[in-house]
Design a protein around this motif. Structure first.
Motif, PDB file in Angstrom:
ATOM      1  N   GLY A 138       0.800  -1.220   0.000  1.00 51.84           N
ATOM      2  CA  GLY A 138       0.000   0.000   0.000  1.00 51.84           C
ATOM      3  C   GLY A 138       0.832   1.269   0.000  1.00 51.84           C
ATOM      4  O   GLY A 138       0.349   2.343   0.370  1.00 51.84           O
ATOM      5  N   PHE A 139       2.099   1.164  -0.421  1.00 58.11           N
ATOM      6  CA  PHE A 139       2.974   2.333  -0.427  1.00 58.11           C
ATOM      7  C   PHE A 139       2.463   3.393  -1.399  1.00 58.11           C
ATOM      8  O   PHE A 139       2.057   3.084  -2.524  1.00 58.11           O
ATOM      9  CB  PHE A 139       4.393   1.948  -0.861  1.00 58.11           C
ATOM     10  N   GLY A 140       2.520   4.639  -0.967  1.00 59.01           N
ATOM     11  CA  GLY A 140       2.275   5.752  -1.868  1.00 59.01           C
ATOM     12  C   GLY A 140       3.566   6.151  -2.555  1.00 59.01           C
ATOM     13  O   GLY A 140       4.633   5.592  -2.289  1.00 59.01           O
ATOM     14  N   ASP A 141       3.486   7.144  -3.439  1.00 57.33           N
ATOM     15  CA  ASP A 141       4.682   7.535  -4.181  1.00 57.33           C
ATOM     16  C   ASP A 141       5.774   8.083  -3.269  1.00 57.33           C
ATOM     17  O   ASP A 141       6.963   7.914  -3.543  1.00 57.33           O
ATOM     18  CB  ASP A 141       4.344   8.537  -5.283  1.00 57.33           C
ATOM     19  N   LEU A 142       5.392   8.689  -2.134  1.00 60.93           N
ATOM     20  CA  LEU A 142       6.408   9.235  -1.229  1.00 60.93           C
ATOM     21  C   LEU A 142       7.245   8.137  -0.594  1.00 60.93           C
ATOM     22  O   LEU A 142       8.470   8.285  -0.451  1.00 60.93           O
ATOM     23  CB  LEU A 142       5.747  10.088  -0.139  1.00 60.93           C
ATOM     24  N   GLN A 143       6.602   7.030  -0.201  1.00 66.16           N
ATOM     25  CA  GLN A 143       7.352   5.924   0.404  1.00 66.16           C
ATOM     26  C   GLN A 143       8.271   5.264  -0.629  1.00 66.16           C
ATOM     27  O   GLN A 143       9.433   4.957  -0.340  1.00 66.16           O
ATOM     28  CB  GLN A 143       6.404   4.878   0.999  1.00 66.16           C
ATOM     29  N   VAL A 144       7.758   5.055  -1.826  1.00 66.84           N
ATOM     30  CA  VAL A 144       8.570   4.422  -2.873  1.00 66.84           C
ATOM     31  C   VAL A 144       9.704   5.347  -3.303  1.00 66.84           C
ATOM     32  O   VAL A 144      10.831   4.893  -3.546  1.00 66.84           O
ATOM     33  CB  VAL A 144       7.689   4.027  -4.077  1.00 66.84           C
ATOM     34  N   LYS A 145       9.431   6.646  -3.361  1.00 65.38           N
ATOM     35  CA  LYS A 145      10.463   7.618  -3.783  1.00 65.38           C
ATOM     36  C   LYS A 145      11.648   7.619  -2.818  1.00 65.38           C
ATOM     37  O   LYS A 145      12.810   7.746  -3.241  1.00 65.38           O
ATOM     38  CB  LYS A 145       9.855   9.019  -3.858  1.00 65.38           C
ATOM     39  N   THR A 146      11.371   7.470  -1.533  1.00 64.20           N
ATOM     40  CA  THR A 146      12.457   7.441  -0.547  1.00 64.20           C
ATOM     41  C   THR A 146      13.399   6.267  -0.815  1.00 64.20           C
ATOM     42  O   THR A 146      14.624   6.423  -0.818  1.00 64.20           O
ATOM     43  CB  THR A 146      11.879   7.334   0.879  1.00 64.20           C
ATOM     44  N   ILE A 147      12.819   5.093  -1.067  1.00 65.40           N
ATOM     45  CA  ILE A 147      13.627   3.900  -1.366  1.00 65.40           C
ATOM     46  C   ILE A 147      14.345   4.077  -2.704  1.00 65.40           C
ATOM     47  O   ILE A 147      15.534   3.766  -2.838  1.00 65.40           O
ATOM     48  CB  ILE A 147      12.740   2.637  -1.390  1.00 65.40           C
ATOM     49  N   TYR A 148      13.625   4.566  -3.688  1.00 64.65           N
ATOM     50  CA  TYR A 148      14.180   4.794  -5.030  1.00 64.65           C
ATOM     51  C   TYR A 148      15.393   5.721  -4.967  1.00 64.65           C
ATOM     52  O   TYR A 148      16.443   5.435  -5.560  1.00 64.65           O
ATOM     53  CB  TYR A 148      13.079   5.385  -5.912  1.00 64.65           C
ATOM     54  N   ASP A 149      15.260   6.821  -4.245  1.00 60.90           N
ATOM     55  CA  ASP A 149      16.367   7.791  -4.149  1.00 60.90           C
ATOM     56  C   ASP A 149      17.595   7.155  -3.513  1.00 60.90           C
ATOM     57  O   ASP A 149      18.731   7.389  -3.962  1.00 60.90           O
ATOM     58  CB  ASP A 149      15.932   9.006  -3.331  1.00 60.90           C
ATOM     59  N   GLN A 150      17.395   6.348  -2.488  1.00 61.82           N
ATOM     60  CA  GLN A 150      18.518   5.684  -1.826  1.00 61.82           C
ATOM     61  C   GLN A 150      19.222   4.721  -2.773  1.00 61.82           C
ATOM     62  O   GLN A 150      20.453   4.668  -2.833  1.00 61.82           O
ATOM     63  CB  GLN A 150      18.017   4.943  -0.586  1.00 61.82           C
ATOM     64  N   LEU A 151      18.441   3.945  -3.534  1.00 60.18           N
ATOM     65  CA  LEU A 151      19.013   2.972  -4.441  1.00 60.18           C
ATOM     66  C   LEU A 151      19.717   3.649  -5.621  1.00 60.18           C
ATOM     67  O   LEU A 151      20.770   3.199  -6.071  1.00 60.18           O
ATOM     68  CB  LEU A 151      17.932   2.022  -4.944  1.00 60.18           C
ATOM     69  N   MET A 152      19.145   4.735  -6.096  1.00 61.77           N
ATOM     70  CA  MET A 152      19.763   5.449  -7.214  1.00 61.77           C
ATOM     71  C   MET A 152      21.070   6.096  -6.772  1.00 61.77           C
ATOM     72  O   MET A 152      22.034   6.171  -7.541  1.00 61.77           O
ATOM     73  CB  MET A 152      18.805   6.510  -7.756  1.00 61.77           C
ATOM     74  N   LYS A 153      21.119   6.538  -5.524  1.00 62.82           N
ATOM     75  CA  LYS A 153      22.343   7.142  -4.985  1.00 62.82           C
ATOM     76  C   LYS A 153      23.448   6.080  -4.935  1.00 62.82           C
ATOM     77  O   LYS A 153      24.610   6.337  -5.287  1.00 62.82           O
ATOM     78  CB  LYS A 153      22.066   7.681  -3.584  1.00 62.82           C
ATOM     79  N   THR A 154      23.075   4.879  -4.508  1.00 61.34           N
ATOM     80  CA  THR A 154      24.023   3.761  -4.437  1.00 61.34           C
ATOM     81  C   THR A 154      24.478   3.354  -5.829  1.00 61.34           C
ATOM     82  O   THR A 154      25.657   3.058  -6.059  1.00 61.34           O
ATOM     83  CB  THR A 154      23.379   2.556  -3.730  1.00 61.34           C
ATOM     84  N   LYS A 155      23.518   3.335  -6.761  1.00 62.62           N
ATOM     85  CA  LYS A 155      23.806   2.938  -8.140  1.00 62.62           C
ATOM     86  C   LYS A 155      24.801   3.877  -8.800  1.00 62.62           C
ATOM     87  O   LYS A 155      25.664   3.466  -9.563  1.00 62.62           O
ATOM     88  CB  LYS A 155      22.483   2.925  -8.926  1.00 62.62           C
ATOM     89  N   ASN A 156      24.671   5.164  -8.473  1.00 63.75           N
ATOM     90  CA  ASN A 156      25.542   6.154  -9.091  1.00 63.75           C
ATOM     91  C   ASN A 156      26.862   6.287  -8.346  1.00 63.75           C
ATOM     92  O   ASN A 156      27.756   6.963  -8.782  1.00 63.75           O
ATOM     93  CB  ASN A 156      24.820   7.513  -9.140  1.00 63.75           C
TER      94      ASN A 156
END
Length: 253
Positions: free
Chosen positions: A235-253
């Motif tokens: 039931g995650f909204g875009d804000l919850q998913v965005k937090t995880i996404y930003d962390q993973l993208m930071k690691t990826k880069n």
């Protein structure tokens, strides 16, 4: 008899305005599956939540108290012999909020508490909740409400205590209790436990989002849509998913 409806959010409130359903509405403006919820008393709890919401979602503590705390504190003022209707969906986001509300109602044996379930035609719509419901559908859901037994209320309170204290073994144990008012409980509790693996690997949501990034797209909104289809149980909204996404993208880069 007075009737109070505790709703899972403002969107549902707007939908219910177009129905014949009467009563007072209390809106649960929280996301208790996100952030610290450990506290020894309710005053400390509100302070902890205000700090988390302020840091994570950039809403001021004053705004949190005004929009969320004051609204939820109305639960404590529900008159005796009232009917309390819980409008919560099956996903983890909604379930944790409902467990918390039940913890506030746990000692109110003078109330008649019921739950209203989303109505869906196909199994793949389980996690869609009330989002696509029209006025007729909502009125039908209300007519089919199920009243909670004291055992149900106690279970909700115990689920909240286990969740609040990260008692995963206890949560797993409670999830096996069968009740028509806690459908998909085992799946939801397991989904939460899967967020915190014991081997220091990524949690289940992080793994799914990482795989989408690596195999499908790095664009956030298409990614959010894919994640919601794959893991609607959270039931995650875009804000919850965005937090995880930003962390993973930071690691990826």
């Amino acid at each position: 008899m007075k009737r109070f409806h505790i709703l899972n959010g403002d969107c549902l409130f707007e939908q219910l305005k177009n129905t014949t359903i009467e009563g007072e509405f209390i809106i649960c403006r929280e996301c208790l599956m996100d952030g610290n919820v450990k506290a020894s008393n309710l005053n400390d709890f509100w302070e902890i939540r205000a700090n988390h919401i302020s840091k994570t979602y950039h809403a001021s503590p004053d705004e949190y108290y005004r929009k969320s705390v004051r609204e939820l504190e109305r639960i404590n003022s529900i008159p005796e012999q009232s009917e309390v209707c819980l409008w919560f969906e099956h996903d983890l986001f909604c379930q944790v909020n409902m467990w918390f509300c039940l913890s506030l109602l746990a000692n109110r044996s003078d109330l008649k508490i019921c739950r209203i379930f989303p109505i869906f035609e196909n199994q793949d719509q389980i996690w869609k909740g009330f989002s696509n419901a029209d006025s007729s559908n909502l009125e039908q859901a209300y007519a089919q409400r199920i009243f909670l037994t004291q055992n149900d209320i106690d279970l909700g309170n115990q689920l909240w205590e286990a969740y609040q204290n990260d008692a995963f073994a206890r949560l797993n144990q409670l999830s096996s209790i069968k009740s028509s008012n806690f459908q998909y409980l085992e799946e939801v509790c397991q989904a939460h436990i899967d967020r915190f693996p014991t081997d220091n690997s990524l949690g289940r949501p992080e793994k799914v989002i990482r795989d989408i990034i690596e195999q499908t797209t790095t664009d956030f909104y298409p990614l959010f849509s894919i994640f919601s289809e794959k893991e609607g149980i959270y039931g995650f909204g875009d804000l919850q998913v965005k937090t995880i996404y930003d962390q993973l993208m930071k690691t990826k880069n």
